[in-house]
Design a protein around this motif. Sequence first.
Motif, mmCIF file in Angstrom:
data_model
loop_
_atom_site.group_PDB
_atom_site.id
_atom_site.type_symbol
_atom_site.label_atom_id
_atom_site.label_comp_id
_atom_site.label_asym_id
_atom_site.label_seq_id
_atom_site.Cartn_x
_atom_site.Cartn_y
_atom_site.Cartn_z
ATOM 1 N N ALA A 1 -11.155 11.966 -6.769
ATOM 2 C CA ALA A 1 -11.967 10.485 -6.662
ATOM 3 C C ALA A 1 -12.140 9.946 -8.345
ATOM 4 O O ALA A 1 -12.331 10.533 -9.252
ATOM 5 N N ARG A 2 -12.172 8.582 -8.075
ATOM 6 C CA ARG A 2 -12.090 7.857 -9.328
ATOM 7 C C ARG A 2 -13.246 6.691 -9.176
ATOM 8 O O ARG A 2 -13.321 6.094 -8.004
ATOM 9 N N ARG A 3 -14.038 6.426 -10.328
ATOM 10 C CA ARG A 3 -14.861 5.308 -10.315
ATOM 11 C C ARG A 3 -14.575 4.508 -11.565
ATOM 12 O O ARG A 3 -15.156 4.897 -12.720
ATOM 13 N N PHE A 4 -14.313 3.306 -11.461
ATOM 14 C CA PHE A 4 -13.816 2.423 -12.502
ATOM 15 C C PHE A 4 -14.873 1.440 -12.768
ATOM 16 O O PHE A 4 -14.688 0.622 -13.931
ATOM 17 N N GLY A 5 -15.822 0.774 -11.866
ATOM 18 C CA GLY A 5 -16.548 -0.045 -12.081
ATOM 19 C C GLY A 5 -16.173 -1.547 -11.880
ATOM 20 O O GLY A 5 -16.830 -2.594 -12.358
ATOM 21 N N SER A 6 -14.968 -1.830 -11.012
ATOM 22 C CA SER A 6 -14.636 -3.374 -10.509
ATOM 23 C C SER A 6 -14.035 -3.094 -8.949
ATOM 24 O O SER A 6 -12.882 -2.785 -9.232
ATOM 25 N N ALA A 7 -15.170 -3.324 -8.118
ATOM 26 C CA ALA A 7 -14.726 -3.439 -6.822
ATOM 27 C C ALA A 7 -13.308 -4.182 -6.622
ATOM 28 O O ALA A 7 -12.601 -3.670 -5.713
ATOM 29 N N ALA A 8 -13.275 -5.317 -7.148
ATOM 30 C CA ALA A 8 -11.940 -6.032 -7.012
ATOM 31 C C ALA A 8 -10.801 -5.460 -7.271
ATOM 32 O O ALA A 8 -9.795 -5.544 -6.580
ATOM 33 N N VAL B 1 0.908 -1.296 0.120
ATOM 34 C CA VAL B 1 -0.061 0.102 -0.002
ATOM 35 C C VAL B 1 1.180 1.323 -0.062
ATOM 36 O O VAL B 1 2.065 1.260 0.412
ATOM 37 N N SER B 2 0.324 2.438 -0.299
ATOM 38 C CA SER B 2 1.129 3.551 -0.373
ATOM 39 C C SER B 2 1.574 4.054 0.960
ATOM 40 O O SER B 2 1.121 3.731 2.069
ATOM 41 N N SER B 3 2.485 4.809 1.036
ATOM 42 C CA SER B 3 3.083 5.429 2.387
ATOM 43 C C SER B 3 2.373 6.864 2.628
ATOM 44 O O SER B 3 2.717 7.597 3.313
ATOM 45 N N ARG B 4 1.536 7.250 1.681
ATOM 46 C CA ARG B 4 0.825 8.636 1.844
ATOM 47 C C ARG B 4 0.098 8.804 3.096
ATOM 48 O O ARG B 4 -0.677 7.975 3.298
ATOM 49 N N ALA B 5 0.423 9.887 3.929
ATOM 50 C CA ALA B 5 -0.331 10.025 5.434
ATOM 51 C C ALA B 5 -0.994 11.044 5.350
ATOM 52 O O ALA B 5 -1.696 11.322 6.363
ATOM 53 N N GLU B 6 -1.242 12.024 4.442
ATOM 54 C CA GLU B 6 -2.193 12.884 4.360
ATOM 55 C C GLU B 6 -3.350 13.052 3.354
ATOM 56 O O GLU B 6 -3.153 12.481 2.390
ATOM 57 N N MET B 7 -4.544 13.182 3.979
ATOM 58 C CA MET B 7 -5.650 13.079 2.983
ATOM 59 C C MET B 7 -5.675 13.983 1.799
ATOM 60 O O MET B 7 -6.240 13.571 0.619
ATOM 61 N N ARG B 8 -4.948 14.980 2.160
ATOM 62 C CA ARG B 8 -4.720 15.991 0.936
ATOM 63 C C ARG B 8 -4.029 15.325 -0.337
ATOM 64 O O ARG B 8 -4.301 15.706 -1.442
ATOM 65 N N GLN B 9 -3.456 14.359 -0.172
ATOM 66 C CA GLN B 9 -2.594 13.541 -1.198
ATOM 67 C C GLN B 9 -3.304 12.330 -1.512
ATOM 68 O O GLN B 9 -2.784 11.843 -2.486
ATOM 69 N N ALA B 10 -4.289 11.907 -0.852
ATOM 70 C CA ALA B 10 -4.838 10.672 -1.127
ATOM 71 C C ALA B 10 -5.917 10.516 -2.281
ATOM 72 O O ALA B 10 -6.496 11.553 -2.428
ATOM 73 N N LEU B 11 -5.627 9.463 -3.213
ATOM 74 C CA LEU B 11 -6.492 9.308 -4.298
ATOM 75 C C LEU B 11 -7.416 8.420 -3.912
ATOM 76 O O LEU B 11 -7.293 7.148 -3.422
ATOM 77 N N ILE B 12 -8.971 8.841 -4.035
ATOM 78 C CA ILE B 12 -10.118 7.992 -3.621
ATOM 79 C C ILE B 12 -10.711 7.368 -4.601
ATOM 80 O O ILE B 12 -10.962 7.888 -5.719
ATOM 81 N N SER B 13 -11.096 6.044 -4.449
ATOM 82 C CA SER B 13 -11.879 4.975 -5.364
ATOM 83 C C SER B 13 -12.968 4.610 -4.517
ATOM 84 O O SER B 13 -13.157 4.553 -3.500
ATOM 85 N N THR B 14 -14.141 4.588 -5.443
ATOM 86 C CA THR B 14 -15.557 4.258 -5.004
ATOM 87 C C THR B 14 -16.405 3.396 -6.145
ATOM 88 O O THR B 14 -15.772 3.508 -7.069
ATOM 89 N N GLY B 15 -17.471 3.043 -5.522
ATOM 90 C CA GLY B 15 -18.389 2.495 -6.626
ATOM 91 C C GLY B 15 -19.607 3.247 -6.650
ATOM 92 O O GLY B 15 -20.034 3.431 -5.353
ATOM 93 N N PHE B 16 -20.287 3.778 -7.798
ATOM 94 C CA PHE B 16 -21.389 4.511 -7.636
ATOM 95 C C PHE B 16 -22.397 3.516 -7.527
ATOM 96 O O PHE B 16 -22.592 2.345 -7.662
ATOM 97 N N ARG C 1 -1.779 2.113 -5.744
ATOM 98 C CA ARG C 1 -2.386 3.212 -6.899
ATOM 99 C C ARG C 1 -3.392 4.187 -6.356
ATOM 100 O O ARG C 1 -3.569 5.161 -6.636
ATOM 101 N N PHE C 2 -4.518 3.319 -5.411
ATOM 102 C CA PHE C 2 -5.253 4.124 -4.840
ATOM 103 C C PHE C 2 -4.935 4.225 -3.200
ATOM 104 O O PHE C 2 -4.154 3.291 -2.778
#
Length: 264
Positions: free
Chosen positions: A183-190, A143-158, A200-201
């Motif tokens: 935020a990103r939504r690609f369409g495969s939770a797996a 997993v990434s080492s980013r510790a600040e939410m400002r730097q965090a890339l979010i993924s979700t499912g609509f 990556r996220f």
Amino acid sequence: MNLEHLTLLAGQAVQETATFIRAETGRVQAGQIEEKFLNGLVSYVDRTAEEMLVERLSNLLPEAAFITEEETVAQQNAELQWIIDPLDGTTNFLYGLPHFSVSVGLKAGDDLVLGIVHHVPQDEMFYAWQGGGAWCNGQPIRVSSRAEMRQALISTGFPYHNFSRADEWFAALREFMAEGRGARRFGSAALDLAWVAAGRFDVFFEYGLNSWDVAAGAVLVREAGGYATDFSGGGDFIEKKEMLACNEGVFEKALKVVRENFGG
């Protein structure tokens, strides 16, 4: 049970199935597509892929039962249980969007102990077993080492068929978008979970998920050093049909967002 050896053998079955799916890309005709429920599409590709996996995995562990999305085999409980989504991202597959996967998890008693997610178009195999770390195509992932939410890339499912918590989801997404990198939504939770495991996220959250959506990915995230929990921070994500996955650095901040907005 040698989990490393079993993971590699199961990976071969997943690879064979991915090869079949790849060969069928663009060949499915409109009359071969069914709608199981609102926006829940399925074709012969899903079912054939599942049958391939069931046959091959049955040979590896004859005593294991199956939980599968397309129910091509009897759904039973047992000490060992394969949890399979033969084609996660069916809509993407049918619409020609190159983002779909095969997902296979193994549950032993109450524990998820093995997970494989294969990104079919890119031929990336993400896999992990309990105590063995997480891997992609033979290379260790973390997993990434980013510790600040400002730097965090979010993924979700609509939400696409279950809108019971849509207001809560929109509120959480709004907060993540305001505080995070995007935020990103690609369409495969797996695959979302595999990409959290690979760094990556940084955060993934979604509700309305089934066991076959998250079983493999949860193993990947945990073995890659991350967190995979329900919206309360506990381990009941399969029972509650919800998932928060993220790295250690932003976990507490992300948990606060989903807990406050979903009432976890």
